[in-house]
Design a protein around this motif. Sequence first.
Motif, mmCIF file in Angstrom:
data_model
loop_
_atom_site.group_PDB
_atom_site.id
_atom_site.type_symbol
_atom_site.label_atom_id
_atom_site.label_comp_id
_atom_site.label_asym_id
_atom_site.label_seq_id
_atom_site.Cartn_x
_atom_site.Cartn_y
_atom_site.Cartn_z
ATOM 1 N N LEU A 26 1.694 -10.421 -5.141
ATOM 2 C CA LEU A 26 1.293 -9.312 -6.011
ATOM 3 C C LEU A 26 -0.213 -9.098 -5.951
ATOM 4 N N SER A 27 -0.833 -9.431 -4.845
ATOM 5 C CA SER A 27 -2.282 -9.331 -4.724
ATOM 6 C C SER A 27 -2.732 -7.877 -4.664
ATOM 7 N N LYS A 28 -3.982 -7.651 -5.124
ATOM 8 C CA LYS A 28 -4.640 -6.350 -5.084
ATOM 9 C C LYS A 28 -3.826 -5.287 -5.823
ATOM 10 N N ASN A 29 -3.480 -5.604 -7.061
ATOM 11 C CA ASN A 29 -2.842 -4.645 -7.952
ATOM 12 C C ASN A 29 -3.737 -4.462 -9.182
ATOM 13 N N ASN A 34 0.818 -1.210 0.000
ATOM 14 C CA ASN A 34 0.000 0.000 0.000
ATOM 15 C C ASN A 34 0.857 1.269 0.000
ATOM 16 N N VAL A 35 1.797 1.339 -0.937
ATOM 17 C CA VAL A 35 2.670 2.509 -1.068
ATOM 18 C C VAL A 35 2.506 3.166 -2.440
ATOM 19 N N LYS A 36 1.422 2.816 -3.156
ATOM 20 C CA LYS A 36 1.118 3.391 -4.463
ATOM 21 C C LYS A 36 2.232 3.141 -5.476
ATOM 22 N N MET A 37 2.829 1.981 -5.394
ATOM 23 C CA MET A 37 3.888 1.608 -6.331
ATOM 24 C C MET A 37 3.273 1.241 -7.679
ATOM 25 N N LYS A 38 3.838 1.761 -8.757
ATOM 26 C CA LYS A 38 3.295 1.551 -10.090
ATOM 27 C C LYS A 38 4.071 0.524 -10.909
ATOM 28 N N HIS A 39 5.239 0.121 -10.443
ATOM 29 C CA HIS A 39 6.017 -0.890 -11.144
ATOM 30 C C HIS A 39 6.870 -1.638 -10.124
ATOM 31 N N GLU A 87 -1.424 -4.617 -2.623
ATOM 32 C CA GLU A 87 -2.167 -3.363 -2.467
ATOM 33 C C GLU A 87 -1.405 -2.170 -3.047
ATOM 34 N N ASN A 88 -0.989 -2.312 -4.286
ATOM 35 C CA ASN A 88 -0.324 -1.219 -4.987
ATOM 36 C C ASN A 88 -1.045 -0.961 -6.308
#
Length: 644
Positions: free
Chosen positions: A316-319, A273-278, A294-295
Amino acid sequence: MNSMLLPVLAFWVGCCPGGALAKRGPSLREPTAPPTPLGLPTLQPPPLPSPLGTPDGQVQPISKNGGRDRPEDRQLDWPQARPTSKEVAHGAPAQPLAPGWKARARPGLAQRKGSPPAAWEQEQSHHKGLSPEQAPPQATVTVGVEAARPWAAKFRPLQTIRAPRAKGGAVASEEGQGKKAVGWEARRRGLKPRKPLKGASRQPGPGGWSQKKAHSRGHSGSSTLETTGRGRKRPGSRRGYKRGPADLGTMEQPMPSLPASCLLAQAAIACSNVKMKHVPALADPGLTTLYLAENEIAKIPAHTFLGLPNLEWLDLSKNKLDARGLHPHAFKNLTRLKRLNLDGNSLSTVPALPTSLQELKLNDNLLQGLQHSSFRGLSQLLTLEVEGNQLHDGNISPLAFQPLHNLLYLRLDRNRLRTIPPGLPASLQELHLGANVIEEVTEGALNRSRSLSVLVLSNNRLQEDRLAPRAWIDLPKLETLDLSHNQLVHVPSFLPRGLRRLTLHHNRIERIPGYVFAHMKPGLEFLHLSHNSLRADGIHGVSFLGLRASLAELLLDHNELQAVPHGLLGLKGLQVLRLSHNKIRHVPLNSICDTRVTQDSNLISTHLENNLIDRRRIPPTAFSCIRAYHSVVLQPQQGEGEGS
């Protein structure tokens, strides 16, 4: 008169360079050849000129106590200093020129302390104000004799540079001597002396500085341990550490920038949950766990995990991954991956997976089906979860589960299945099919799953007439059956023989047929019949036959019972009984406790609250078999709150 003369004579002999006795030997102010360094028993270096312009070029030794003048050493007789290199070469014996009034040391104390090194002896004689040739003759040694002594190897070689003494007669330490000598020579040449590197330690060689480093694995990779001068190690940090010239050959690759809220452990990185995009480009063979749930990751190229060959757990869940953003071979090089979590994405097909996988989670995606090649090569897979997708009877191939020879746990909840999928692995032990639209269970649906121990069919549309008589009676290991939240009107017949837990709450059950549990061995332990439509006439005296010794928990709350059911007295192993939220008006004698016997009941929890019971009409011995009366819950009753 004699007692006063002796100290005056001693002072004149040691201090006056022009005295008669002083002329018998060389003076301390006269230059002499440098002595032979300690620790070199066989090699004889040639005489060196006095460096840095020191007055006499003598050796400045290190005493045993770190250069401090001990009072107890002053009581000993100072032995003769070591001969010069010229005297050793020509074999010239040293001339004992000690005053006649000098008394020898006590032999007992000298033996206990051991023979001191020659350089230390010369320093002590120097402190006493005697020249090297004025020491007593009994301590005169040569290089060859000193090499034979076992303690000679413990002393470090000394520099042939004599440093000035510290104030108070204390001898400067070796490190201080080296620094002062180097600074003296640099100032003489007009150069600025260079300071040693931080963390460097003085080596036993002639004046060299070196730096030692030890790398040990920490929470975020490798940390630097700098070796101090005394051999101790202190932890360093890569953040504030500046590399020297010696580190250029061992420079590590830079760690990619990670958000500040990421957690780093010894072999794990967690960025949730750190708003990582890649996915960051990591290159760490020691990393085994990567948690990126959660990203906002929407794309994973083929080379993303090339630097993580030993990764075992990837989450890699919740992406925002879909079939276009996830490269087909993104996980190809992860040959040691065991657990992969892809829950909560938008995948429509199962990606290519490494054969080492043991746990795969694809819940809450958009899977359009399971093909015969979806799980190809996954013979080591133990757990498979595909809950909350768009699977139905028409898009699951009968050969989809064929490669899963060792599968133990399969979850297919929240799909659109109408029947149990065919072709289930024979190794399967736990099957979850809740929240589907299953209406029937055929005889051949589970005939290959003879290892099944847990079967969950809750929240479906099952009716007792759509259950095949031999649907599961031949499953010898089935112990837990969950049929809750269905449309059953009575307890199903032909239940598995070894069943231990039967869950039937939230159905439309009106009766418990007689002898329905009689064939079970050893019998049910848990029977959950809450939230049904059971009436008193729907439970008979033989309804619980076969559960006399085994049943421990019976839940009959939230039904339509007007009286305590028959057959409860025969349940000798019963511990928990719930009859709350019914329409019971009376608790007759011998309905819960048999007053004809003196044996106590095993009941530890009895709930009768929220009924229509008048507590004043309960017989005094109705609960006499229960050991603790507080375990019987009778209040509140329906209507008591309104009357009060």
